[in-house]
Structure formats: C-alpha cells, structure tokens
Design a protein around this motif. Sequence first.
Motif, short mmCIF file in Angstrom:
data_model
loop_
_atom_site.label_atom_id
_atom_site.label_comp_id
_atom_site.label_asym_id
_atom_site.label_seq_id
_atom_site.Cartn_x
_atom_site.Cartn_y
_atom_site.Cartn_z
N GLN A 116 0.81 -1.22 0.00
CA GLN A 116 0.00 0.00 0.00
C GLN A 116 0.85 1.27 0.00
OE1 GLN A 116 -3.40 -0.25 -0.50
NE2 GLN A 116 -2.55 -2.28 -0.85
N THR A 133 -16.72 14.64 6.27
CA THR A 133 -17.43 13.37 6.10
C THR A 133 -16.80 12.53 5.00
OG1 THR A 133 -19.50 14.39 6.84
CG2 THR A 133 -19.67 12.31 5.64
N TRP A 187 -13.67 12.74 3.91
CA TRP A 187 -12.38 12.26 4.40
C TRP A 187 -12.56 11.06 5.32
CZ3 TRP A 187 -8.03 13.14 2.18
CH2 TRP A 187 -7.75 14.35 1.56
N GLY A 188 -13.56 11.14 6.20
CA GLY A 188 -13.81 10.03 7.11
C GLY A 188 -14.21 8.77 6.38
N ALA A 199 -13.45 7.98 3.29
CA ALA A 199 -12.27 7.48 2.59
C ALA A 199 -11.33 6.75 3.55
CB ALA A 199 -11.54 8.63 1.90
N ALA A 200 -11.20 7.29 4.77
CA ALA A 200 -10.33 6.66 5.76
C ALA A 200 -10.87 5.29 6.17
CB ALA A 200 -10.20 7.57 6.98
N VAL A 201 -12.19 5.21 6.38
CA VAL A 201 -12.78 3.92 6.77
C VAL A 201 -12.60 2.90 5.65
CG1 VAL A 201 -14.96 2.75 7.25
CG2 VAL A 201 -14.43 4.91 8.38
N GLY A 238 -10.30 2.92 3.35
CA GLY A 238 -8.89 2.59 3.23
C GLY A 238 -8.42 1.63 4.30
N VAL A 239 -8.86 1.84 5.54
CA VAL A 239 -8.41 1.00 6.65
C VAL A 239 -9.08 -0.37 6.62
CG1 VAL A 239 -8.37 0.74 9.16
CG2 VAL A 239 -7.81 2.94 8.13
N THR A 291 -9.34 -2.01 2.54
CA THR A 291 -8.05 -2.22 1.87
C THR A 291 -6.99 -2.70 2.84
OG1 THR A 291 -8.57 -0.49 0.26
CG2 THR A 291 -6.27 -1.17 0.43
N GLY A 292 -6.73 -1.94 3.90
CA GLY A 292 -5.66 -2.29 4.82
C GLY A 292 -5.86 -3.64 5.49
#
Length: 209
Positions: A99, A122, A124-125, A127-129, A131-132, A135-136
């Motif tokens: 990644q 919202t 950004w949040g 996208a973060a969720v 991504g984590v 994906t992560g």
Amino acid sequence: ITIGAGFASILNATATLFAAVIARLWLGDKLTPPKLLGLALGIAGVTLLVYDKLHLKPQGLALPVLTGLAGAALYGRTANFTKKYTARIPALTLAGGSQIGAALMMLPIALFFLPKAMPTPTAWGAAAVLGVLCTGIAYVLFFRLFARVGPTKAITVAFLIPMFGVLWGWLFLTDPVTTLMLAGAVLVIAGLALTTGIIKLPTPAAPLA
C-alpha cells in the motif's frame, strides 16, 4: 474508450483462471476436474450476477477487453509470485509495503487531478474507513490466504466482489435483486466450494480384481 462495470467484473473474474494456469505451469499445482468445474461455475455465476449491466459495443471493444485481460493476467501472476517468493514474510509487512508503494506511485499522478474544492470531513472520514477496513485489513487477510491455501484458492475472492456489490446495493441503495442474480450467487458459492475443496466430488470406485 470504456466498458461497463458489468463486463469489467467478468474480465476481473478471469484472474482466477490466469492464476490457476500460471500455478500449474510455474508452481506445479494440479488442475483437478473439481477445481476446473469450480472455476467455470464461478465465471458463469459472475456473468449472471452482472448480466443486467452488460453493455457491449462492438466498435472499439478490443482495446478495453485486452487491457482488462492483461490486468487480470498480471493479477494472476502476482498471486503466484507472492506465494513463491514472499510466503515467509509476515502478512502485515506485505500489506503495508504494497500500500505504501502504491501510494507513492499514485501521488505524482494525483497532483494533476486535484479536486476543485476540498472534500468535506465526512468524505475524508469515509475514505479513511474504506482505506483501513476495505483495503488495509482486507489485504492483511488476503496475504495470509496466499501463504496458507495457495494462489488459486486465494484469488477466487474475485468471484465474490460482484456478489457483495449486489448485496450492498440492495442494503444501502434499495437496488432490486432479480432471480437471475440469485442464481448467479448460487453458482458463485458452488464454484468457490469446489475450487477451495470444501465440496469434494465423488471419485469412481476402483474395479474389483
């Protein structure tokens, strides 16, 4: 030149076929009749799942199809490469390294496509969720699968992507679920069960001497 999401899902699912063939030629994995049947059922199931979204335009279709197949082939090769050369590397290290490498490669390109307005907190949040979680953590589990069950079985998750797409569309967007989609889901599950060995076909009895 583009193709519809439905057709792209079918091309993406062929990664399982490429992974199986490459595993046979490169790693010596056996392509048993149940595994071949499972792969065929999986492709058929994906086709039924996205059948209503298939939009084929003969003109200019060659380039996007070849591009999609090339991506699926590289995906299948990468799965086998991961099994052969990185099986002893911790899954968290592989997921994090892949990644970070992808982010560094995409960063220069992203600078040319900056949004006209800054995304909201919202957005950004969300996208973060994604991504984590999507994906992560998903990649950590994915790389563990490669080490434990091999590339062909692990990459069959490509069959599940359209099925979960239909499920989330039904749950969050009230998209309709047709009988054809349900039939496709059944074929996908059957294909996965055969490919991964959860269901074993009976073998013919040996003739009596």
